[in-house]
Design an enzyme around this catalytic site. Structure first.
Site, PDB file in Angstrom:
ATOM      1  CE1 TYR A 104      -3.955  -2.243   0.895  1.00 39.43           C
ATOM      2  CE2 TYR A 104      -2.210  -3.484   1.996  1.00 39.43           C
ATOM      3  CZ  TYR A 104      -3.496  -3.416   1.487  1.00 39.43           C
ATOM      4  OH  TYR A 104      -4.321  -4.504   1.561  1.00 39.43           O
TER       5      TYR A 104
ATOM      6  CE  LYS B 228      -3.791  -6.878  -5.028  1.00 41.59           C
ATOM      7  NZ  LYS B 228      -4.667  -5.727  -4.767  1.00 41.59           N
TER       8      LYS B 228
ATOM      9  CG  HIS C 235      -8.392  -1.620  -4.262  1.00 42.66           C
ATOM     10  ND1 HIS C 235      -8.899  -2.830  -3.863  1.00 42.66           N
ATOM     11  CD2 HIS C 235      -9.455  -0.879  -4.685  1.00 42.66           C
ATOM     12  CE1 HIS C 235     -10.210  -2.842  -4.037  1.00 42.66           C
ATOM     13  NE2 HIS C 235     -10.566  -1.662  -4.529  1.00 42.66           N
TER      14      HIS C 235
END
Length: 389
Positions: free
Chosen positions: A305, A347, A316
């Site tokens: 993060y 991601k 997210h």
């Protein structure tokens, strides 16, 4: 009538108006004297395949052969010729000019690594302009790719059915904006594979996103926080965590009051030298103001993060991070799985390449306090993404 080429050593020479026809107009080969050019085997095969050469004489005074004979002869003489031809042809069909990444071809001076096979120039650019778009490393599905030094290349992976998948590998240093300093007076109990801090301040979890609270519907305990061993080792190395007790830890964990050494020793008991590497990367990520958490659910070491203000308003995670040793070699299947999974959960896939722990393996051990002790440990970051040229 199309010109004929003549194989000389590992290059095919073409005379007549070859320089104007092939090099000046379309970026094939390299100029020789006059209007003659030299083509690499792959370039010559591509022109032969397209019908732009009428044939290639393999020996002096021999009759020129067509594409099939030249392709088979080149596959026997040149390493990985078939897969390199497939990638070269595919990129040419996509509108790119390419040069072999070896001297004395134009691409020889543009290749960032000996592992690169071709350089593809920006669309509309020729070898004379030198504007490289993709340094291409061609990889067969069953080959392997060194993790160290991978950044800056474009991998072209050719599978067993001759389909091509492209991956862009870039320098992927991760920087965040999480401004949190943990307190310096934490005390915990070392268990088999975690540390429990019984009276943890609320901000340690809520703002720093350290650990996980020990909670339940009928719980009558407040402030208990479970830390992973890597979290605890990092806090202890920074002098922020002491141990009041240990469960099942022998004398090999270091001095009684040395919390960092004891937690690191337990981490090594649990997962060997891999713990040293994960700890070094964890500390680098925290030092860069990012918050690393376990990536177990995604098959990775960490998820990260970049900007955590509170856990109540958690964004997210942006990256999945896998930690690999400096001599690691990826299989293309491994890379494909990791990148596909990361993309599927929105991601970016990052690899942290580090030699931490290898000295312990080679020398037979080191002081536990040295493992990942510095947040400036040597880590090479590489992000890998799917690419459509």
């Amino acid at each position: 009538m199309q010109p004929t080429g003549h194989l000389r050593g590992d290059a095919v020479r073409v005379g007549g108006d070859a320089r104007q026809r092939f090099y000046d107009a379309r970026g094939y080969g390299r100029p020789l004297d006059g209007n003659e050019i030299a083509l690499s085997r792959v370039e010559a095969a591509h022109l032969l395949f397209r019908g732009d050469l009428s044939g290639i004489a393999l020996e002096d005074d021999s009759a020129p052969v067509g594409f099939e004979r030249f392709f088979v002869a080149s596959a026997a003489a040149a390493d990985r010729f078939a897969v390199r031809f497939l990638v070269y042809s595919d990129l040419r069909d996509r509108g790119f000019y390419l040069s072999p990444a070896r001297e004395p071809w134009p691409g020889g001076s543009d290749a960032p690594s000996d592992a690169v096979d071709f350089v593809a120039y920006e669309r509309g650019a020729t070898p004379d302009t030198g504007r490289v778009k993709y340094p291409i490393q061609v990889v067969g599905e069953r080959e392997s790719v060194a993790a160290s030094g991978l950044a800056g290349r474009t991998l072209a992976v050719v599978d067993e059915e001759s389909d091509i998948t492209y991956f862009a590998a870039e320098d992927g240093a991760i920087e965040g904006a999480t401004g949190y300093e943990p307190p310096a007076d934490l005390t915990g109990v070392l268990l088999a594979d975690r540390v429990v801090v019984w009276d943890a301040p609320e901000d340690l979890y809520e703002r720093g996103f350290y650990g996980r609270p020990l909670t339940g519907r009928a719980a009558d305990v407040e402030g208990a926080l479970q830390l992973s061993l890597v979290e605890a080792a990092a806090l202890a190395a920074d002098g922020r965590l002491a141990l009041s007790a240990s469960v099942g830890v022998g004398d090999g964990g270091g001095e009684t009051g040395d919390a960092a050494a004891r937690v690191v020793a337990r981490g090594r008991d649990v997962e060997g030298e891999r713990f040293d590497r994960r700890l070094a990367v964890y500390r680098r990520l925290r030092a860069a103001d990012t918050v690393p958490k376990t990536g177990f659910k995604f098959g990775a070491d960490f998820r990260t993060y970049l900007d955590v203000e509170t856990v109540e308003d958690l964004p997210h995670s942006e990256h999945l991070v896998r930690v690999v040793e400096s001599d690691h070699r990826f299989s293309p299947r491994e890379l494909s799985l990791d990148v596909r999974l990361a993309g599927g959960v929105r991601k970016e896939m990052a690899f942290a390449v580090t030699g931490i722990g290898e000295g312990r393996r080679d020398a037979g051990g080191s002081d536990a306090r040295d493992a990942g002790a510095s947040p400036n440990a040597d880590v090479e970051w590489v992000t890998v993404d799917r690419l459509t040229p």
